[in-house]
Design a protein around this motif. Structure first.
Motif, PDB file in Angstrom:
ATOM      1  N   VAL A  90      43.896  46.112  37.994  1.00 16.77           N
ATOM      2  CA  VAL A  90      42.705  46.368  37.161  1.00 16.77           C
ATOM      3  C   VAL A  90      42.878  47.703  36.429  1.00 16.77           C
ATOM      4  O   VAL A  90      42.635  47.798  35.220  1.00 16.77           O
ATOM      5  N   ASP A  91      43.321  48.715  37.154  1.00 17.83           N
ATOM      6  CA  ASP A  91      43.494  50.030  36.523  1.00 17.83           C
ATOM      7  C   ASP A  91      44.568  49.993  35.432  1.00 17.83           C
ATOM      8  O   ASP A  91      44.441  50.644  34.400  1.00 17.83           O
TER       9      ASP A  91
ATOM     10  N   ALA B 257      36.635  48.030  33.910  1.00 21.21           N
ATOM     11  CA  ALA B 257      37.169  48.491  35.198  1.00 21.21           C
ATOM     12  C   ALA B 257      36.137  48.310  36.303  1.00 21.21           C
ATOM     13  O   ALA B 257      36.433  47.745  37.366  1.00 21.21           O
TER      14      ALA B 257
ATOM     15  N   GLU C  23      35.133  51.060  30.264  1.00 19.71           N
ATOM     16  CA  GLU C  23      34.303  51.476  31.423  1.00 19.71           C
ATOM     17  C   GLU C  23      33.801  50.239  32.179  1.00 19.71           C
ATOM     18  O   GLU C  23      33.995  50.097  33.378  1.00 19.71           O
TER      19      GLU C  23
ATOM     20  N   HIS D  87      36.737  45.628  39.312  1.00 17.06           N
ATOM     21  CA  HIS D  87      36.875  46.115  40.694  1.00 17.06           C
ATOM     22  C   HIS D  87      35.866  45.397  41.605  1.00 17.06           C
ATOM     23  O   HIS D  87      36.180  45.052  42.746  1.00 17.06           O
TER      24      HIS D  87
ATOM     25  N   ASP E  57      53.610  49.076  42.138  1.00 16.64           N
ATOM     26  CA  ASP E  57      53.627  50.077  41.057  1.00 16.64           C
ATOM     27  C   ASP E  57      54.962  50.071  40.315  1.00 16.64           C
ATOM     28  O   ASP E  57      55.011  50.351  39.109  1.00 16.64           O
TER      29      ASP E  57
ATOM     30  N   ASP F 207      42.911  48.385  32.512  1.00 15.44           N
ATOM     31  CA  ASP F 207      41.973  49.359  31.964  1.00 15.44           C
ATOM     32  C   ASP F 207      42.726  50.317  31.031  1.00 15.44           C
ATOM     33  O   ASP F 207      42.309  50.559  29.890  1.00 15.44           O
ATOM     34  N   GLY F 208      43.864  50.801  31.499  1.00 14.70           N
ATOM     35  CA  GLY F 208      44.679  51.688  30.669  1.00 14.70           C
ATOM     36  C   GLY F 208      45.197  50.974  29.427  1.00 14.70           C
ATOM     37  O   GLY F 208      45.244  51.558  28.335  1.00 14.70           O
TER      38      GLY F 208
ATOM     39  N   ARG G 124      42.427  50.817  26.933  1.00 20.50           N
ATOM     40  CA  ARG G 124      42.149  52.146  26.373  1.00 20.50           C
ATOM     41  C   ARG G 124      43.177  52.537  25.318  1.00 20.50           C
ATOM     42  O   ARG G 124      42.866  53.249  24.369  1.00 20.50           O
TER      43      ARG G 124
ATOM     44  N   HIS H  22      43.311  46.161  42.756  1.00 16.56           N
ATOM     45  CA  HIS H  22      42.665  47.304  42.096  1.00 16.56           C
ATOM     46  C   HIS H  22      43.672  48.029  41.190  1.00 16.56           C
ATOM     47  O   HIS H  22      43.329  48.468  40.091  1.00 16.56           O
ATOM     48  N   ALA H  23      44.908  48.102  41.642  1.00 17.08           N
ATOM     49  CA  ALA H  23      45.931  48.760  40.817  1.00 17.08           C
ATOM     50  C   ALA H  23      46.157  47.997  39.516  1.00 17.08           C
ATOM     51  O   ALA H  23      46.348  48.604  38.453  1.00 17.08           O
TER      52      ALA H  23
END
Lengths: 498, 498
Positions: free
Chosen positions: B25-26, A18, A15, A22, B65, B29-30, B33, B22-23
């Motif tokens: 970072v995501d 991210a 959490e 960002h 992507d 993040d994944g 996780r 941002h992509a």
């Protein structure tokens, strides 16, 4: 985070990760949007930042926005803005969205590919990507893994030079039959070679008196000639010294000069010297066919290096080093402590495995290949060539403007994206050196509209304009030319009086 | 990006920059996780990645992507997951949200603080942050800028070692009156010192025969003793050699051993040797008072290094090097080529300015201080101490479990977060080495539930469990212990039969 939450520190909590990452992206987005509003060179006062910061690290943490606000208020105003489109100094260091993406992936995964087993895909991607780059710049097959050579990504040319010097030195010491041979080894460079060669030779224990700086001249456009190298080598051999290593450069730092690889390679071969080709900056332009003639004779070299972090949109740090004989490198740089052995892959040791720790100074190393790979994948060779050519066109335009202005002279013909120029003397006896110093000072003091640096050759003070910023467009080079003209007038160089 | 858009490549276009970053970072993040779902150590086949990738760089670029999808499909499955909470191998390398933020800022700003003038705030932040760290770990005042010393952020211990070796060597060569003195210089380390000292000594031209590996033993918990060093040095002096450099370690790589700095410092002083203290991993724990006794006598050292990138949440690469005499370093590593002179600050040259290029091997260098500064600001010292103590508590728990199980022995008493253990022989004549090898192999082959490495001391094969991952919690250490017990049974070490 207050001290109350201290024992709950979760450094990679998804959490937080991210949300905060960002926020940093948005911060940098704002930085790039505003970059043209900052003076390229800060008006910094020595020691000012220290007075703004506390004497000791904080006991309690703070939210990321407080930290970012301090970056904005205290740090950014004291930075040289290397990514400014009006940064024309030294050689620019390119950042890019793809290079940044690669750096994020590398930092986020934070793997350590010191050996194949310590992160197989990271090692293999590096081997693939250095081969890709070798092909793109038109290196001879012998520098590819498939040709018996291979490449590695180092942090800097300096490290690459130290590694190749050590490899050359240890090969020579074996032939000389003992370590005392180190006192007789000689390294050759030109007066245009990068200072890293002299520093590198000193680091690896070559006697400082055995570093030869061979003079170049306008007659060879400041490139080395085989004759001058041969003369220096013959003199050393006659006095019992042993030629070890010759540095050739494709695109010198000061003037962008190019050494003739074929004739230097032939000299190097004759005397069994290691030939290193330093293409730190200009190497990126070799992806365009029209520049690949610079590599004629490169098959005679032992090693070649270039820095994608300069002009290839790969954020710091990324230096490709290719060698014809990986064994020469690894036999000088290997170490096999027990704590690095991986018992499950012991049997693979005999296989064709690259352990990059033995190709460089350090043991630990980041996943640099990711960065270069993302740049190549995201942009592709076609766009990269167009990007390089655009910079060269801008430099050509600036050179043409200079040539059309009687006050200026272009000191050496431009080859890549560097223009070396100066004001001409108006009258016999003019102190043209002082005049050019004043001009550069005036340009750089112009409330930060641009930043250029200088060089000195044949006792001439020369101003350098290096095009190559990731954000630099024609309008910035035009504004640079307006600025140069304006400041020339200010220091007394009025048109029509030449 | 297709080739049609080639000449419109805008590498730092803010719109693209923000969206693509941002992509990424995501994506990360994944990754965090899901990280526990990957085997810590990949089941990689040599050369597999190369077969999945094309032979040459693509001509046309592709959307971010697509690139990220290839990272997910082709790269991630072949990585060792150094950030996995069940990574207990070598010494972990900590990533963190704050370290990543600092790395993003450093990569995004992409400034090059090789000299003060080339980015004043970046240089000054580095000087401030190394002073902060020196105070946090309790270094003597002489290693602070205010005490006449100072620090620098290098990429790795190896670079720090090379720089201090060069400084020590050149100081000695001046005293010996000539470069031929290099043949007489001797470097001393213990059999527990990091391999980087031997490699570094070789790189800087010390004759390989002049590298002394002094044996340690269980009697001194594998720390050096003053007596053993003195004996080695006396023997060398008697044969006309010159003691140059002594490596002391706080927390060795194999076993976490600590050398006694005060008594080694006294020997070093007597023989005018440079004393370097390598606290690469354990240095981070010195922010806790209860460990600072390890630094007793550090005021007798010439240099100290530690790696925040190991256990201080500062993503790769970040190594603090402090020296008592910056002049010793800079007089060996300075270079002043014309193209780096900044005419507007020439007058400032005499001032108290730090040009970090003269404190390291390379000229170019990233803005590493940002990373360490963000970590310290964001987390604060209180939370960092709690973080370190949490890891030490976990290691202590694991050690207690081992001690309570008759099958195992803890080979050296644990001091920091490393536990060195092995299965004991059941009967006279048991091949306990083979048994422990089988155990480690079984642990690491357990479909990637954890990854541990080994060490060998006194001919004993020892299994190491190093706690220190940024995501490692008690549950992971517990699961590690369950795994070790389970595999011990599998290889034949059944409880109750000892």
């Amino acid at each position: 985070m207050g001290s109350a939450a201290a024992d709950a520190l979760l450094p990679l909590d998804p959490e937080t990760f991210a949300a905060e990452s960002h926020a940093v992206v948005d911060f940098l987005d704002g930085y790039y949007r505003n970059i043209q509003s900052y003076p390229v060179r800060p008006d910094a006062e020595l020691g000012r930042l220290r007075t703004l910061l506390p004497d000791a690290a904080p006991e309690d943490g703070e939210p990321v926005d407080v930290v970012l606000e301090d970056v904005r208020r205290h740090i950014v105003p004291g930075l040289m803005h290397w990514q400014s489109p009006s940064f024309f100094a030294y050689y620019p260091m390119n950042a890019s969205t793809a290079g940044f993406a690669g750096e994020m992936l590398s930092a986020g995964l934070n793997v350590v590919p010191f050996a194949w087993a310590a992160s197989p895909a990271a090692t293999e991607l590096e081997a693939v990507v250095v081969d890709w780059m070798a092909k793109l710049v038109g290196l001879p097959e012998r520098f590819l893994f498939s040709g018996g050579g291979g490449g590695v990504l180092q942090g800097s040319t300096c490290e690459a030079v130290v590694c190749t010097l050590v490899a050359a030195r240890d090969r020579a010491l074996i032939m000389l039959g003992g370590h005392e041979g180190i006192l007789r080894l000689v390294v050759y460079a030109s007066d245009q070679s990068h200072s890293t060669f002299q520093k590198g030779a000193r680091i690896v224990g070559i006697p400082p008196a055995n570093f030869r700086v061979i003079q170049t001249s306008a007659a060879s456009s400041y490139g080395l000639t085989a004759d001058s190298v041969r003369r220096a080598v013959d003199a050393d051999v006659a006095s019992g010294l042993v030629p070890l290593y010759l540095c050739a450069t494709v695109g010198t730092t000061g003037l962008g000069a190019v050494d003739p690889l074929r004739e230097l390679g032939e000299v190097a071969r004759r005397y069994d010297m290691w030939l290193h080709v330093d293409a730190a900056h200009a190497g990126s332009s070799l992806i365009c066919r029209e520049f690949q003639d610079c590599l004629d004779g490169a098959e005679l070299a032992d090693s070649v290096s270039m820095n994608p972090h300069k002009w290839f949109l790969t954020n710091m740090e990324c230096c490709c080093l290719w060698v014809a004989s990986p064994a020469a490198l690894t036999s000088a740089l290997s170490s096999n402590p027990e704590y690095l052995n991986n018992i499950s892959t012991e049997n693979a040791a005999a296989m064709d495995m690259v352990d990059y720790k033995d190709w460089q100074i350090a043991l630990s190393r980041p996943f640099r290949a990711m960065k270069l790979w993302v740049v190549l994948r995201r942009y592709g060779a076609v766009a990269m060539r167009a990007y390089i050519r655009r910079h060269i066109d801008m430099a050509r335009w600036f050179e043409l403007e200079l040539e059309a202005d009687e006050r200026f002279e272009v000191v050496v013909p431009r080859r890549f994206s560097l223009v070396a120029f100066r004001l001409r003397p108006r009258h016999e006896g003019d102190d043209v050196e002082a005049l050019n110093r004043r001009l550069l000072m005036a340009i750089n003091s112009s409330t930060g509209r641009a930043f250029l640096t200088h060089f000195v050759v044949d006792n001439k003070f020369i101003i350098r304009l290096a095009v190559g910023g990731a954000m630099t467009e024609m309008q910035h080079v035009r504004a640079g030319w307006v600025l140069v003209q304006e400041k020339a007038k200010e220091v007394g160089a009025t048109p029509g009086r030449y």
